[in-house]
Motif scaffolding. Structure first.
Motif, PDB file in Angstrom:
ATOM      1  N   GLU A   1      11.363 -77.056  10.257  1.00 44.86           N
ATOM      2  CA  GLU A   1      11.688 -77.547   8.919  1.00 44.86           C
ATOM      3  C   GLU A   1      10.430 -77.697   8.073  1.00 44.86           C
ATOM      4  O   GLU A   1      10.421 -77.364   6.876  1.00 44.86           O
TER       5      GLU A   1
ATOM      6  N   ASN B   1       9.904 -75.970   4.560  1.00 42.61           N
ATOM      7  CA  ASN B   1       9.912 -76.783   3.339  1.00 42.61           C
ATOM      8  C   ASN B   1       8.671 -77.640   3.115  1.00 42.61           C
ATOM      9  O   ASN B   1       8.560 -78.302   2.079  1.00 42.61           O
TER      10      ASN B   1
ATOM     11  N   LYS C   1       2.437 -77.395   1.627  1.00 45.09           N
ATOM     12  CA  LYS C   1       3.612 -76.694   1.124  1.00 45.09           C
ATOM     13  C   LYS C   1       4.268 -75.884   2.230  1.00 45.09           C
ATOM     14  O   LYS C   1       3.623 -75.436   3.174  1.00 45.09           O
ATOM     15  N   GLY C   2       5.564 -75.664   2.093  1.00 43.93           N
ATOM     16  CA  GLY C   2       6.291 -74.831   3.029  1.00 43.93           C
ATOM     17  C   GLY C   2       6.364 -73.396   2.539  1.00 43.93           C
ATOM     18  O   GLY C   2       6.101 -73.105   1.368  1.00 43.93           O
TER      19      GLY C   2
ATOM     20  N   LYS D   1       8.862 -71.534   1.980  1.00 40.33           N
ATOM     21  CA  LYS D   1       9.905 -71.309   0.971  1.00 40.33           C
ATOM     22  C   LYS D   1       9.349 -71.542  -0.427  1.00 40.33           C
ATOM     23  O   LYS D   1       9.547 -70.722  -1.335  1.00 40.33           O
ATOM     24  N   GLN D   2       8.653 -72.629  -0.618  1.00 40.92           N
ATOM     25  CA  GLN D   2       8.080 -72.928  -1.932  1.00 40.92           C
ATOM     26  C   GLN D   2       7.010 -71.909  -2.310  1.00 40.92           C
ATOM     27  O   GLN D   2       6.935 -71.465  -3.462  1.00 40.92           O
TER      28      GLN D   2
ATOM     29  N   PRO E   1      17.182 -69.068   4.088  1.00 44.44           N
ATOM     30  CA  PRO E   1      16.420 -69.545   2.925  1.00 44.44           C
ATOM     31  C   PRO E   1      15.537 -68.474   2.294  1.00 44.44           C
ATOM     32  O   PRO E   1      15.446 -68.381   1.063  1.00 44.44           O
TER      33      PRO E   1
END
Length: 796
Positions: free
Chosen positions: A136, A140, A146-147, A149-150, A539
């Motif tokens: 996770e 994220n 930061k992950g 996805k971002q 995602p």
């Protein structure tokens, strides 16, 4: 914590290790839980007992050689590692490192649980989390980082914003599939660019392949810069030294140091660092001018020979010319050239180590051509190429990402590697703002660039610059300490790995089987790939749909179930390659390719090759026949063997089309300074084994070799602490004054000086050469140059 090891029993092959007493770890420690303390078991004993042991075949994971062994397991504990007598490549041998592999499994400092960074990068403050929480965080992020996805959302699905690096091993390809093929990153760098990039490149460019030296049957050997007596102890090393010193293999060693390999040679030449190319060109001059070469082989198997002959003679690469550059007398060069060509089965050893100097690509080409002039290629006693039992190529359903930009390479690299990249160039371009787009994340596995890539300060700056660093590893290395999320990988004794095919004279299929279940909460790498892929798939698919106009056009008007079908068919399901467990996948591919009996043999013995039941025979207590002599693959190339000498297209890239010497490569060291030379030791695999207390018992630390006369002038005695300083950094290391090295040179072993406090035995032990080696690159592939740094030395 107390660690007890019997050195006598270790050397005899009977390993006894006991970790006694509980080790309690504080909440700020890497292995801690944020809220409560964790303890190791009160006692883990690997001392062999009298109970019945289960034997499990494995492939060693300590170094690149992948020797086969058998793990003896009692009550779920590995008590002893023995060599596997069925593998032709390792020939019933397990070296000191292989025997000590048991410590990798039971190292008290190993990574035990998934962890997320809660402090600042490099301070070692992490909290223990579940695997789901770790995945996770990668997706994220947290309040600290930061992950992915971002990051990909901000970069509009440009997957090139992700870089990744990988260490050697049987699960290496799976990691490349995950990050490169499925996630879609083109920016890959691995250990090849800081190791043998130019060796492989030079030989592949010239001959089309890289062979193996048949040292068992050769009668003359030139071995340059490869310290086989100390750097790696394998069966071919034994082949070499059982035949030196008047026993059939005349051996000439070139090395700046008087090594143990040099001590066993007929002649040792203390060549100036970085001048091997001049030596080979002079050998070639003698052979060309006196026409000592194999005329039939040259006529049938070379392209551009006459161009090269004219080139060598017109440049006047005479032994007298080379003497001034190399420090080797013209008479010795001439004698060596004539002896080599007169020998029945001469070999110029190809080498298997890192880049010496900027001219390394041309050096390897010159070596390959000189070997070809003898005609001793693809035949018994020469460089042989053998065969390989082919496994079917795995088809990867890789998605096409329209937004991904191309991998970037520096303009000063002539032939960027299509696969491995250049670590130094990649890192430096990101730091200098020369990358064509932001690189914001690094996915890393079993790779320690903080120790391996020259100029550690820049590597640290690079890692600090990332928005996300993910590390999959077994131990908390120097680089692991800069990770945001740490995923603990099971050691090689705790996992079944994909089957592998090893070729050459006696090809075989091998399989590593799980000896014991993964300890603590570690997981097999393929399980990590699958679970992480499952977490990221949907995602990241949503981000692709958001920015990829091609995908938008194709799924426009589709029903949800049709979009799901499109997602699967076009490879956006990232976990697809790992649908089957490794053991099941191995069984399926072997039965389908070689038959059920092959699988049954492989499953039982860890090794299989055709007619193994007929060919394999015990000769003596420690020796075996694998293939009959008339079944070994000495000659396999035939007419397709071509040696390409003149690469005219290289000139367009600013690279000499034929090996050429330039005066800028002349060896020169300013007064008061020393040329730094580095190397490896048989008891250590770079930085990967410096926490292994069993090996530390054999060799405690690294020392600085310094000429005894110079040391006396500086008041330096054995064991004194000295400071070694270059233009980029400095280290402290104990001194070893000796007459075995020139007055203007020093030497230190690579792989020591760990900076990770979480590795008790490696931390602060010796000096890390990467801190002081300047980040100079070889211009053809961008490989790291290891022997062109000048340093100062003073007693402290």
């Amino acid at each position: 914590m107390k660690v007890e090891i019997s050195r006598r029993k270790f050397l005899q092959g009977s390993v006894a290790m006991t970790i006694v007493g509980g080790t309690t770890i504080s909440a700020t420690n890497l292995f801690s839980n944020e809220h409560k303390e964790q303890s190791l078991p009160e006692s883990i004993s690997t001392k062999a007992g009298t109970k019945e042991a289960k034997s499990v075949p494995f492939l060693c994971g300590i170094c690149v050689n992948k020797c086969a062994g058998v793990a003896n397991v009692e009550n779920g504990v590995v008590t002893k590692l023995d060599p596997n007598p069925y593998f032709p490549k390792s020939r019933n041998m397990l070296c000191a490192r292989g025997n000590a592999g048991i410590h990798t499994l039971y190292d008290p400092d190993r990574l035990k649980y998934p962890m997320i960074r809660i402090g600042e990068r490099g301070d070692g403050k992490y909290k223990r989390v579940s695997w789901e929480e770790a995945y996770e965080a990668i997706l994220n992020g947290t309040d600290k980082f930061k992950g992915i996805k971002q990051i990909l959302d901000e970069e509009k699905d440009n997957r090139a914003t992700i870089g990744y690096c990988n260490g050697e091993g049987l699960s290496k390809e799976g990691f490349e599939v995950l990050v490169g093929e499925k996630i879609g990153s083109p920016n890959y760098v691995d250990e090849i660019s800081i190791c043998l990039e130019t060796t492989l490149g030079g030989y592949f460019a010239t001959i089309g392949t890289y062979g193996e030296a048949d040292l068992n049957n050769a009668d003359y050997l030139i071995i340059a810069g490869a310290n086989r007596a100390e750097a790696i102890i394998t069966p071919d090393t034994m082949d070499l030294f059982k035949r030196t010193k008047g026993r059939g293999l005349k051996t000439i060693v070139l090395d700046p140091r008087f090594t143990n390999t040099a001590a066993k040679a007929d002649r040792w030449y203390a060549i100036n660092p970085g001048t091997d190319l001049a030596f080979v060109l002079a050998l070639t001059y003698v052979v060309m001018s006196e026409e000592l070469y194999d005329k039939d082989f040259v006529a049938n198997h070379t392209v551009g020979f006459e161009d090269y002959k004219q080139h060598i003679l017109s440049k006047k690469y005479t032994p007298e010319w080379a003497e001034k550059i190399t420090g080797i007398s013209a008479k010795e060069i001439e004698t060596t050239a004539k002896e080599f060509m007169k020998a029945k089965s001469p070999i110029y050893y190809q080498g298997r180590r890192s880049v010496f100097s900027k001219n390394d690509f041309q050096l390897r080409r010159a070596m390959a051509i000189f070997q070809a002039l003898s005609g001793n290629l693809d035949k018994k006693g020469g460089i042989v190429y053998g065969k390989k039992l082919k496994l079917p190529k795995e088809e990867i359903n890789a998605p096409m990402y329209a937004q991904v930009e191309s991998r970037f390479d520096g303009k000063d690299i002539a032939i960027p590697s299509s696969k491995t990249g250049s670590w130094i160039q990649f890192r430096n371009m990101v730091l200098e703002g020369k990358a064509p787009y932001p690189v914001r994340a690094m996915f890393m596995r079993k790779h320690n660039p903080m120790s391996g890539v020259p100029n550690t300060k820049k590597t640290e700056e690079f890692l600090r610059k990332m928005d996300l660093n993910v590390m999959i590893d077994i131990l908390p290395s120097d680089t692991t300490m800069f990770a945001d999320v740490i995923l603990p990988e099971a050691s090689y004794l705790e996992r079944t790995s994909p089957v592998a095919s090893y070729g050459s004279l006696e090809p075989a299929i091998v399989m590593r089987k799980q000896a014991v279940k993964p300890l603590f909460e570690t997981k097999e790498p393929e399980v990590i790939y699958k679970e992480l892929a499952e977490k990221l798939s949907k995602p990241l698919w949503e981000i692709t749909k958001k920015y990829d106009e091609d995908v938008q056009d194709e799924i426009k008007g589709m029903k949800p179930e049709e979009i799901e079908e499109y997602y699967e068919e076009n490879g956006f399901n990232l976990a697809e390659p790992w649908e089957k467990p490794v053991y099941e996948a191995n069984k399926e591919v072997i039965e389908k390719t070689f038959g059920k009996e092959a699988w049954e043999t492989l499953d039982e013995k860890g090794v299989w090759y055709p007619n193994m039941d007929k060919y394999h025979k015990k000769i003596t207590e420690n020796t075996y026949q694998y293939y009959p002599e008339d079944k070994k693959n000495y000659s396999t190339q035939g007419d397709k063997l071509k040696v390409t000498i003149n690469f005219k297209n290289l000139a367009k890239k600013g690279i000499d089309p034929m090996p050429t010497w330039h005066d800028e490569w002349n060896f020169s060291v300013p007064k008061g300074k020393f040329r730094l030379v580095t190397g490896r030791h048989a008891q250590f695999t770079q930085s990967g084994t410096t926490n292994n207390i069993m090996l530390r018992d054999l060799m405690h630390t690294n020392y600085l070799w310094i000429n005894k006369k110079v040391a006396e002038e500086k008041g330096i005695k054995f064991g004194d602490m000295v400071e070694v300083k270059s233009s980029i950094g400095k280290v402290r290391i104990k001194a070893y004054p000796t007459l075995k090295i020139a007055e203007n040179q020093i030497f230190m072993l690579h792989g020591f000086g760990g900076s990770s406090k979480e590795m008790e035995f490696a931390y602060g032990n010796g000096a890390n050469d990467a801190l002081i080696i300047e980040d100079i690159i070889e211009p053809v592939y961008g490989a790291a140059v290891m022997h062109e740094t000048n340093v100062e030395v003073r007693k402290v």
